[in-house]
Design a protein around this motif. Structure first.
Motif, mmCIF file in Angstrom:
data_model
loop_
_atom_site.group_PDB
_atom_site.id
_atom_site.type_symbol
_atom_site.label_atom_id
_atom_site.label_comp_id
_atom_site.label_asym_id
_atom_site.label_seq_id
_atom_site.Cartn_x
_atom_site.Cartn_y
_atom_site.Cartn_z
ATOM 1 N N PRO A 238 24.856 45.315 -9.459
ATOM 2 C CA PRO A 238 24.440 46.070 -10.647
ATOM 3 C C PRO A 238 23.594 45.224 -11.588
ATOM 4 O O PRO A 238 23.906 44.059 -11.856
ATOM 5 N N LEU A 239 22.516 45.787 -12.083
ATOM 6 C CA LEU A 239 21.674 45.146 -13.087
ATOM 7 C C LEU A 239 21.467 46.143 -14.226
ATOM 8 O O LEU A 239 21.391 47.356 -13.993
ATOM 9 N N TYR A 240 21.355 45.627 -15.450
ATOM 10 C CA TYR A 240 21.346 46.486 -16.632
ATOM 11 C C TYR A 240 20.070 46.260 -17.444
ATOM 12 O O TYR A 240 19.641 45.117 -17.643
ATOM 13 N N TYR A 241 19.472 47.368 -17.905
ATOM 14 C CA TYR A 241 18.204 47.292 -18.625
ATOM 15 C C TYR A 241 18.199 48.247 -19.813
ATOM 16 O O TYR A 241 18.919 49.246 -19.848
ATOM 17 N N VAL A 242 17.337 47.915 -20.777
ATOM 18 C CA VAL A 242 16.947 48.855 -21.818
ATOM 19 C C VAL A 242 15.460 49.129 -21.614
ATOM 20 O O VAL A 242 14.662 48.192 -21.531
ATOM 21 N N ALA A 243 15.107 50.383 -21.487
ATOM 22 C CA ALA A 243 13.706 50.776 -21.361
ATOM 23 C C ALA A 243 13.280 51.484 -22.634
ATOM 24 O O ALA A 243 13.971 52.395 -23.095
ATOM 25 N N ASN A 244 12.172 51.043 -23.212
ATOM 26 C CA ASN A 244 11.696 51.634 -24.459
ATOM 27 C C ASN A 244 10.492 52.536 -24.198
ATOM 28 O O ASN A 244 9.462 52.082 -23.702
ATOM 29 N N ILE A 245 10.656 53.812 -24.517
ATOM 30 C CA ILE A 245 9.530 54.743 -24.474
ATOM 31 C C ILE A 245 8.855 54.663 -25.841
ATOM 32 O O ILE A 245 9.329 55.234 -26.820
ATOM 33 N N LEU A 246 7.789 53.896 -25.896
ATOM 34 C CA LEU A 246 7.122 53.595 -27.160
ATOM 35 C C LEU A 246 5.923 54.515 -27.344
ATOM 36 O O LEU A 246 5.012 54.550 -26.513
ATOM 37 N N LYS A 247 5.913 55.253 -28.424
ATOM 38 C CA LYS A 247 4.852 56.212 -28.721
ATOM 39 C C LYS A 247 4.166 55.813 -30.026
ATOM 40 O O LYS A 247 4.832 55.537 -31.029
ATOM 41 N N ASN A 248 2.825 55.765 -30.012
ATOM 42 C CA ASN A 248 2.131 55.389 -31.241
ATOM 43 C C ASN A 248 1.694 56.621 -32.028
ATOM 44 O O ASN A 248 1.928 57.760 -31.614
ATOM 45 N N ASP A 249 1.039 56.397 -33.153
ATOM 46 C CA ASP A 249 0.661 57.507 -34.041
ATOM 47 C C ASP A 249 -0.367 58.433 -33.406
ATOM 48 O O ASP A 249 -0.553 59.559 -33.858
ATOM 49 N N ASN A 250 -1.046 57.949 -32.360
ATOM 50 C CA ASN A 250 -2.040 58.781 -31.682
ATOM 51 C C ASN A 250 -1.433 59.642 -30.576
ATOM 52 O O ASN A 250 -2.135 60.414 -29.926
ATOM 53 N N LEU A 317 17.590 58.545 -25.389
ATOM 54 C CA LEU A 317 17.275 59.786 -24.682
ATOM 55 C C LEU A 317 18.191 60.042 -23.500
ATOM 56 O O LEU A 317 18.436 61.185 -23.130
ATOM 57 N N GLY A 318 18.682 58.982 -22.892
ATOM 58 C CA GLY A 318 19.527 59.186 -21.722
ATOM 59 C C GLY A 318 19.697 57.918 -20.918
ATOM 60 O O GLY A 318 19.276 56.828 -21.330
ATOM 61 N N ILE A 319 20.307 58.073 -19.762
ATOM 62 C CA ILE A 319 20.598 56.945 -18.878
ATOM 63 C C ILE A 319 20.076 57.261 -17.480
ATOM 64 O O ILE A 319 20.267 58.366 -16.969
ATOM 65 N N VAL A 320 19.413 56.296 -16.889
ATOM 66 C CA VAL A 320 18.901 56.419 -15.519
ATOM 67 C C VAL A 320 19.605 55.403 -14.639
ATOM 68 O O VAL A 320 19.793 54.249 -15.035
ATOM 69 N N THR A 321 20.020 55.843 -13.464
ATOM 70 C CA THR A 321 20.526 54.904 -12.461
ATOM 71 C C THR A 321 19.684 55.056 -11.206
ATOM 72 O O THR A 321 19.240 56.159 -10.863
ATOM 73 N N HIS A 322 19.439 53.948 -10.539
ATOM 74 C CA HIS A 322 18.672 53.994 -9.288
ATOM 75 C C HIS A 322 19.167 52.892 -8.367
ATOM 76 O O HIS A 322 19.300 51.739 -8.778
ATOM 77 N N ILE A 323 19.430 53.253 -7.113
ATOM 78 C CA ILE A 323 19.944 52.297 -6.140
ATOM 79 C C ILE A 323 18.831 51.853 -5.204
ATOM 80 O O ILE A 323 18.191 52.686 -4.551
ATOM 81 N N SER A 325 18.116 48.890 -1.983
ATOM 82 C CA SER A 325 18.956 48.502 -0.848
ATOM 83 C C SER A 325 19.976 47.436 -1.231
ATOM 84 O O SER A 325 21.054 47.368 -0.654
ATOM 85 N N HIS A 326 19.663 46.610 -2.216
ATOM 86 C CA HIS A 326 20.522 45.477 -2.527
ATOM 87 C C HIS A 326 20.885 45.376 -4.001
ATOM 88 O O HIS A 326 21.543 44.434 -4.413
ATOM 89 N N ARG A 327 20.460 46.324 -4.781
ATOM 90 C CA ARG A 327 20.801 46.280 -6.213
ATOM 91 C C ARG A 327 20.791 47.697 -6.789
ATOM 92 O O ARG A 327 20.152 48.597 -6.249
ATOM 93 N N LYS A 328 21.517 47.846 -7.882
ATOM 94 C CA LYS A 328 21.578 49.133 -8.563
ATOM 95 C C LYS A 328 21.198 48.945 -10.018
ATOM 96 O O LYS A 328 21.819 48.164 -10.735
ATOM 97 N N TRP A 329 20.166 49.640 -10.436
ATOM 98 C CA TRP A 329 19.699 49.554 -11.814
ATOM 99 C C TRP A 329 20.408 50.593 -12.676
ATOM 100 O O TRP A 329 20.514 51.757 -12.306
ATOM 101 N N HIS A 330 20.866 50.137 -13.844
ATOM 102 C CA HIS A 330 21.391 51.008 -14.893
ATOM 103 C C HIS A 330 20.459 50.854 -16.090
ATOM 104 O O HIS A 330 20.320 49.755 -16.629
#
Length: 379
Positions: A238-250, A317-323, A325-330
């Motif tokens: 298992p590996l853990y991440y924060v993903a930022n959906i960054l939106k600018n003024d445009n 916004l939510g949580i994504v998991t993806h497996i 072959s050798h690791r699982k992303w959270h």
């Protein structure tokens, strides 16, 4: 020779005839079977690794439309090549294909070589794919041993060798070579593939309709559920991440290109930062109140280190998991609105509008994050 392999020539001939007769009547209608062109065989077999047939069909048709010849594959733009593969995963497979296509153009005058030694010398082509190409395209009596074939033969001869071990392939290679058709090796291999996919399935095999049940030791002894023998696969790390959906003024979103080597090389994602499980758990429980979340955004966008006030709105916004072959992303998917101009970003980043996303190559985790974003925008 073991007792199980000591079939008479007559028994081998009957076995081959029964299997091939069934295949000629029941074979699946698949686009890569429209001809025995080695290029079509090669592309289909690489795509079918770790991917279901129903998923592969549209990918195969599009790939052959975009890259109809080995030479065009060799000269393909990498972004277009990865786009053609987007969603299939294991992107090293298509990169290896292009590398091999260049070898074929340079060494074999743009034509797939017709002997097994040269076929196996090409990058990304192992014994299974080489056997498939050799037998189907050139009628070479070479086995194409995949999980389906090992399942069929483990039941056929009650083989207790662990199919998860690489060395076990030699055992099955011996059995298949001893029993395969020398005159129709391509159809024989494809018959085994179809048999494993449609009748000799992992659970609840349809033994009563199997064309080779009279030769099957597991069927005779009511032991089909005991085969094949396979050790339990190790759990993905298992590996853990924060993903930022960054939106600018445009209204544009920040995408970041991954490094040119390693997992998901040269593909685009929202900016991501790896965190510990403890940080992940804490953020997922109370993201809006944790100051480090703002710090993470600032670290990902170092040019904003002194402009943390530019981060205006923050929302989990939510949580994504993806497996893999050798690791699982959270992945915690967090939306941030920034008060910055659209031309201000790092070298490996670009501001991209939502309707332009289709022009970028996204791995599966990124596609899942985009789905979450679109869902939040529609609410």
């Amino acid at each position: 020779m073991s007792e199980e392999l000591a079939w008479t020539q007559e028994k081998k001939a009957r076995f081959q005839e029964d299997l091939l007769t069934w295949y000629h009547l029941e074979k699946r209608d698949l686009p890569w079977r429209e001809s025995t062109d080695p290029y079509r065989v090669w592309v289909s077999e690489i795509m079918l690794q770790q991917t279901q047939v129903v998923t592969v069909i549209p990918y195969f048709n599009r790939f052959m439309e975009w890259f109809p010849t080995i030479e065009e594959l060799a000269n393909a733009n990498e972004d277009k090549l990865l786009k053609a593969w987007e969603g299939l995963g294991y992107y090293s497979r298509v990169r290896n294909m292009q590398h091999a296509a260049k070898e074929i153009v340079e060494t074999f005058d743009g034509k797939m070589p017709s002997n097994i030694v040269d076929i196996l010398s090409l990058k990304g082509i192992g014994p299974y794919t080489g056997g498939a190409i050799g037998s189907i395209a050139f009628s070479l009596p070479e086995p194409a041993i995949d999980g389906n074939v090992m399942r069929v033969y483990s039941r056929l001869f009650c083989l207790s060798d662990d199919i998860a071990l690489p060395k076990t392939r030699k055992v099955f290679d011996k059995y298949v070579r001893e029993t395969m058709s020398q005159t129709e090796p391509g159809d024989f291999n494809q018959a085994l593939m179809d048999l494993g996919a449609t009748i000799c399935t992992p659970t609840k095999p349809s033994c009563q309709t199997c064309p080779i049940k009279n030769y099957c030791e597991a069927y005779k002894t009511d032991m089909t559920s005991s085969y094949p023998v396979k050790k339990k696969k190790e759990k993905a790390k298992p590996l853990y991440y924060v993903a930022n959906i960054l939106k600018n003024d445009n209204g544009a979103f920040l995408l970041e290109k991954r490094p040119s080597d390693g997992l998901l090389a040269d593909m685009w994602t929202f900016p991501m930062k790896e965190v510990t499980k403890e940080e992940y758990d804490g953020l997922s429980q109370a993201y809006d109140t944790v100051e480090t979340s703002t710090k993470m955004v600032a670290e990902q966008l170092s040019l904003y280190d002194d402009e943390k006030e530019s981060i205006k709105d923050k929302q989990l916004l939510g949580i994504v998991t993806h497996i893999f072959s050798h690791r699982k992303w959270h992945i915690l998917v967090v939306a941030d609105t920034l008060s910055v101009s659209a031309d201000n970003c790092l070298n490996n980043q670009e501001w991209v509008y939502l309707d332009e996303f289709s022009q970028y190559v996204f791995p599966k985790p990124q596609q899942k994050m985009v789905d979450i974003l679109k869902k939040s925008m529609n609410n």
